[in-house]
Design an enzyme around this catalytic site. Structure first.
Site, mmCIF file in Angstrom:
data_model
loop_
_atom_site.group_PDB
_atom_site.id
_atom_site.type_symbol
_atom_site.label_atom_id
_atom_site.label_comp_id
_atom_site.label_asym_id
_atom_site.label_seq_id
_atom_site.Cartn_x
_atom_site.Cartn_y
_atom_site.Cartn_z
ATOM 1 N N GLU A 1 1.673 -0.397 -4.889
ATOM 2 C CA GLU A 1 0.645 0.557 -5.283
ATOM 3 C C GLU A 1 1.312 1.882 -5.621
ATOM 4 O O GLU A 1 1.651 2.668 -4.735
ATOM 5 C CB GLU A 1 -0.392 0.760 -4.168
ATOM 6 C CG GLU A 1 -1.610 1.529 -4.667
ATOM 7 C CD GLU A 1 -2.157 2.568 -3.717
ATOM 8 O OE1 GLU A 1 -3.177 3.184 -4.047
ATOM 9 O OE2 GLU A 1 -1.548 2.787 -2.652
ATOM 10 N N ASP B 1 0.834 -1.202 0.000
ATOM 11 C CA ASP B 1 0.000 0.000 0.000
ATOM 12 C C ASP B 1 0.870 1.254 0.000
ATOM 13 O O ASP B 1 1.888 1.318 0.711
ATOM 14 C CB ASP B 1 -0.877 -0.021 1.267
ATOM 15 C CG ASP B 1 -1.868 1.136 1.323
ATOM 16 O OD1 ASP B 1 -2.835 1.107 0.550
ATOM 17 O OD2 ASP B 1 -1.648 2.063 2.130
HETATM 18 C C1 AAO Z 1 -9.412 8.513 5.910
HETATM 19 C C2 AAO Z 1 -10.337 9.683 5.598
HETATM 20 C C3 AAO Z 1 -9.519 10.963 5.468
HETATM 21 C C4 AAO Z 1 -8.711 11.199 6.740
HETATM 22 C C5 AAO Z 1 -7.836 9.989 6.999
HETATM 23 C C6 AAO Z 1 -7.041 10.075 8.275
HETATM 24 O O1 AAO Z 1 -11.043 9.417 4.409
HETATM 25 O O2 AAO Z 1 -10.410 12.037 5.261
HETATM 26 O O3 AAO Z 1 -7.874 12.333 6.574
HETATM 27 O O4 AAO Z 1 -8.654 8.814 7.078
HETATM 28 O O5 AAO Z 1 -7.913 10.227 9.347
HETATM 29 C C7 AAO Z 1 -7.918 4.791 2.473
HETATM 30 C C8 AAO Z 1 -8.975 5.802 2.052
HETATM 31 C C9 AAO Z 1 -8.756 7.137 2.706
HETATM 32 C C10 AAO Z 1 -8.662 6.985 4.212
HETATM 33 C C11 AAO Z 1 -7.445 6.108 4.445
HETATM 34 C C12 AAO Z 1 -7.109 5.889 5.927
HETATM 35 O O6 AAO Z 1 -8.935 5.933 0.653
HETATM 36 O O7 AAO Z 1 -9.887 7.962 2.403
HETATM 37 O O8 AAO Z 1 -8.489 8.256 4.818
HETATM 38 O O9 AAO Z 1 -7.721 4.799 3.877
HETATM 39 O O10 AAO Z 1 -8.180 5.356 6.597
HETATM 40 C C13 AAO Z 1 -3.376 8.587 -2.903
HETATM 41 C C14 AAO Z 1 -2.243 7.617 -2.573
HETATM 42 C C15 AAO Z 1 -2.665 6.170 -2.626
HETATM 43 C C16 AAO Z 1 -3.965 5.933 -1.853
HETATM 44 C C17 AAO Z 1 -5.018 6.861 -2.431
HETATM 45 C C18 AAO Z 1 -6.353 6.706 -1.734
HETATM 46 O O11 AAO Z 1 -1.142 7.832 -3.446
HETATM 47 O O12 AAO Z 1 -1.625 5.409 -2.028
HETATM 48 O O13 AAO Z 1 -4.580 8.222 -2.259
HETATM 49 N N1 AAO Z 1 -4.373 4.526 -1.898
HETATM 50 C C19 AAO Z 1 -4.028 3.596 -0.785
HETATM 51 C C20 AAO Z 1 -5.170 2.640 -0.475
HETATM 52 C C21 AAO Z 1 -6.310 3.402 0.158
HETATM 53 C C22 AAO Z 1 -5.870 3.950 1.492
HETATM 54 C C23 AAO Z 1 -4.467 4.387 1.520
HETATM 55 C C24 AAO Z 1 -3.614 4.249 0.458
HETATM 56 C C25 AAO Z 1 -3.917 4.812 2.817
HETATM 57 O O14 AAO Z 1 -5.525 1.939 -1.616
HETATM 58 O O15 AAO Z 1 -7.449 2.602 0.295
HETATM 59 O O16 AAO Z 1 -6.692 5.101 1.825
HETATM 60 O O17 AAO Z 1 -3.482 3.600 3.456
HETATM 61 C C26 AAO Z 1 -3.477 11.732 -7.120
HETATM 62 C C27 AAO Z 1 -2.198 10.989 -6.826
HETATM 63 C C28 AAO Z 1 -2.450 9.681 -6.130
HETATM 64 C C29 AAO Z 1 -3.336 9.903 -4.909
HETATM 65 C C30 AAO Z 1 -4.638 10.573 -5.384
HETATM 66 C C31 AAO Z 1 -5.628 10.756 -4.253
HETATM 67 O O18 AAO Z 1 -4.189 10.983 -8.118
HETATM 68 O O19 AAO Z 1 -1.513 10.724 -8.030
HETATM 69 O O20 AAO Z 1 -1.208 9.122 -5.719
HETATM 70 O O21 AAO Z 1 -3.619 8.639 -4.303
HETATM 71 O O22 AAO Z 1 -4.282 11.806 -5.964
HETATM 72 O O23 AAO Z 1 -5.231 11.787 -3.436
HETATM 73 C C32 AAO Z 1 -6.419 11.937 -11.519
HETATM 74 C C33 AAO Z 1 -4.910 11.882 -11.637
HETATM 75 C C34 AAO Z 1 -4.317 11.097 -10.473
HETATM 76 C C35 AAO Z 1 -4.739 11.737 -9.200
HETATM 77 C C36 AAO Z 1 -6.257 11.722 -9.159
HETATM 78 C C37 AAO Z 1 -6.828 12.342 -7.910
HETATM 79 O O24 AAO Z 1 -6.970 10.626 -11.712
HETATM 80 O O25 AAO Z 1 -4.588 11.288 -12.874
HETATM 81 O O26 AAO Z 1 -2.898 11.054 -10.547
HETATM 82 O O27 AAO Z 1 -6.784 12.440 -10.270
HETATM 83 O O28 AAO Z 1 -6.448 13.683 -7.856
#
Ligand code: AAO
EC number: 3.2.1.1
Length: 476
Positions: A223, A186
C-alpha cells in the site's frame, strides 16, 4: 513476488471486507470458485485492539500476531485457506506491521493486553526498544518523518531492528504455512524499502500442500499512495513487489463521473502515470477511499453511485491493464461504522437473495451480475490484446479483446446507436451486462454479429447500465 499465483484461467481478486472466515470459505465454494474469481483479499487476521464502538478501523491497530479477530480464529482461518484453495481461489492477507495499536488500545480480540502509552505489547512480545521515537507525521514531503514517525498516533515499529524483522517474518511465514498466496502490506509507504526487502527475503516459498507449485513466492502488494507531489514515490517499491495504484482509482472515477471524456481512455495504462501493469493492483475504490480515508477524494466511485460504478468496474475488468481488485462492501452511512453485527460485537453473516445479491447490510458488489459477469469476460478473453477501439469523440467508446470479447460504454446523455466492429465470429451473443446466458437463450439483450464482424450496438442513455459486453463463452 509479482506473480499473483492465480490458478490458470482465473482472474479477479475480491476484497471481502470484514467478512468472517467461515463465510469466506463458503463463498469460495458456492460463488467465487464457480464464477471464475481468482482470489480474495481478507481483512487483517491478527489480534487487534477492541474499541468500544467497534469501528471497522480497529482492525488496523495490532495487539499481537495471534490469529484471533472478529472474523474468526486460527482454526477457522486454516480451514478457509484449505477450502478456498481446493476450489482454485487464492487467499491474500492484509498484513499490518508498520505499527502497533495507538494509545487507548489496551486489550485485544484474542485476550491479550497492551500498554501502548509505554509501547508494551506482551502478546508478541514487543517493548519500547522495538519502536521508533515518538513523533507525529504531519509533512508528507519529509520522507524521514513519513517512515520514522507515527501515522495517526499508531506506535511506529522499527523495521530496521533485527528482532522486529524476525517477529514480522515469523508472522508472515506462519500465514504461508497456513496456505495463503500473498499479502497486502498495509502502510508500506511508512516503512523503508530496504527494511521491507530484508523481511520479504526471509519469506518461505508457498505451501505445496495447498496446491502451489514448488518454488512459488508470495504475491506482495504494497500500500503506497503516490498521487505525485510528495517525497515518497511508488518506484521505490516496485522493485520489491506490486503496489496499490491509487491513480487508477482516481482517474477511473473522474472519467466515469464525466469529468474526463471516455475517449481519452484509449491509452489507459502507464501513459496515465500508472506503474507497470504487473506491478499495479488496480481498483475503482478501496475500503479507505470509499469512505473518505486515504487518497482519492470526492471523485472516487462507490456502490452509492451504482450506474457509474458498474461502468467503471466493467472497464477495469475488460481492460488488460493491471491486476484488478473488486471491492465488496458493507453498507454504511457513518464513515467509522463497523460491519453488520448480531449484537453490536459479533459480525453477522451475509444472506443471499435469489438473484445472487446480498442482504443483511452487505452490499456484495462482487455478486452484482454486471461485475461478476465481467470477471467471466476477463477469463474468456485471456491475454488477447485490445483491438477495434472506437469512440464517438466524447463519452461513447467500444473495443474488442482480440476476437474473443467486445465491450461498449455510453456515458453521454444521448443514445449510442452505431454499427461497430466487434472483432467476434459471426453469431448471436448474449449481452452479459443486461442478462445471463441460459443454454441457448439469454435473459437480457442479444447482439447479432455479421460475417464481417460488425454488429449494430444500442445503448440508450436512460438504461440502467451504460455498458454492453459480449464474449465467446456467451455465444448462443
Ligand atoms: C484511527 C482514528 C484516528 C486515530 C487513530 C489512532 O481514525 O483518528 O488517531 O485511530 O487512535 C485506518 C483508518 C484510520 C484509523 C486507523 C487505525 O483509516 O482512520 O485511525 O485505521 O485504527 C495514509 C497512509 C495510508 C493509510 C491511510 C488511511 O499513508 O497507509 O492514511 N491507509 C492504511 C489502511 C487504513 C489504516 C491504516 C493504513 C493504518 O488502508 O485503513 O487506517 O493501519 C495523503 C498521503 C497518504 C495518506 C493520506 C491520509 O494522501 O499521501 O499516504 O494515507 O494523506 O492521511 C489527496 C492526495 C493524497 C493525500 C490525500 C489526503 O488525495 O493526492 O496524496 O489527498 O490528504
Amino acid at each position: 513476488q509479482f506473480d499473483t499465483n492465480y490458478a490458470s484461467g482465473r482472474s479477479g481478486m475480491v476484497h471481502l471486507f470484514e467478512w468472517k472466515w467461515d463465510d469466506i470459505a463458503a463463498e469460495c465454494e458456492n460463488f467465487l470458485g464457480p464464477n471464475g474469481f481468482a482470489g480474495v483479499q481478507v481483512s487483517p487476521v491478527n489480534e487487534n485492539a477492541v474499541k468500544d464502538s467497534r469501528p471497522w478501523w480497529e482492525r488496523y491497530q495490532p495487539i499481537s500476531y495471534k490469529l484471533v479477530t472478529r472474523s474468526g480464529n486460527e482454526e477457522q482461518f486454516a480451514s478457509m485457506t484449505r477450502r478456498c484453495n481446493a476450489v482454485g481461489v487464492r487467499i491474500y492477507v492484509d498484513v499490518i506491521f508498520n505499527h502497533m495499536a495507538a494509545n487507548g488500545g489496551t486489550y485485544g480480540t484474542g485476550g491479550s493486553t497492551a500498554s501502548p502509552s509505554s509501547k508494551s505489547y506482551p502478546g508478541v512480545p514487543y517493548s519500547s526498544l522495538d519502536f521508533n521515537p515518538t513523533c507525529a507525521i504531519s509533512n508528507y514531503n519529509d520522507a524521514n518523518q513519513v517512515r520514522n514517525c507515527e501515522l495517526v498516533g499508531l506506535r511506529d515499529l522499527n523495521q530496521g531492528n533485527s528482532y522486529v524483522q524476525e517477529k514480522i517474518a515469523e508472522f508472515l511465514n506462519h500465514l504461508i504455512d497456513l496456505g495463503v498466496a500473498g499479502f497486502r502490506v498495509d502502510a508500506a509507504k511508512h516503512m523503508w524499502p530496504a527494511d521491507l526487502g530484508v523481511i520479504y527475503g526471509r519469506l518461505k516459498n508457498l505451501n505445496t500442500d495447498h496446491g502451489f507449485s514448488s518454488g512459488s513466492k508470495a504475491y506482495i502488494v504494497q500500500e503506497v499512495i503516490d498521487m505525485g507531489g510528495e517525497a515518497i514515490s511508488k518506484s521505490e517499491y516496485t522493485g520489491l513487489g506490486a503496489i496499490t495504484e491509487f491513480r487508477h482509482s482516481d482517474s477511473i472515477g473522474k472519467a466515469f463521473r464525466g469529468k474526463n471524456q471516455l475517449r481519452y481512455l484509449s491509452n489507459w495504462g502507464t501513459a496515465w502515470g500508472f506503474a507497470a501493469s504487473d506491478r499495479s493492483l488496480v481498483f475503482v475504490d478501496n475500503h479507505d477511499n470509499q469512505r473518505g480515508h486515504g487518497a482519492g477524494g470526492a471523485d472516487v466511485l462507490t456502490y452509492k453511485v451504482p450506474k457509474q460504478y458498474k461502468m467503471a468496474s466493467a472497464f477495469m475488468l475488460a481492460h488488460p491493464f493491471g491486476t484488478p481488485r473488486v471491492m465488496s462492501s458493507f453498507s454504511f452511512s457513518d464513515t467509522d461504522q463497523g460491519p453488520p453485527t448480531t449484537d453490536g460485537h459479533n459480525i453477522a453473516s451475509p444472506s443471499f437473495n435469489s438473484d445472487n445479491s446480498c442482504s443483511g447490510g452487505w452490499v456484495c458488489e462482487h455478486r452484482w451480475r454486471q461485475i461478476y459477469h465481467m470477471v467471466a469476460f476477463r477469463n474468456a478473453v485471456g491475454s488477447d490484446a485490445i483491438q477495434n477501439w472506437w469512440d464517438n469523440g466524447s463519452n461513447q467508446i467500444a473495443f474488442s479483446r482480440g476476437s474473443r470479447g467486445f465491450v461498449a460504454f455510453n456515458n453521454d446523455n444521448y443514445d449510442l446507436n452505431s454499427s461497430l466492429q466487434t472483432g467476434l465470429p459471426a453469431g448471436t451473443y448474449c449481452d452479459v451486462i443486461s442478462g445471463t446466458k441460459n443454454g441457448s437463450s439469454c435473459t437480457g439483450k442479444t447482439v447479432t454479429v455479421g460475417s464481417d464482424g460488425r454488429a449494430s450496438i444500442y445503448l440508450g442513455n436512460s438504461e440502467d447500465d451504460g455498458v454492453l459486453a459480449i464474449h465467446v463463452n456467451a455465444k448462443l
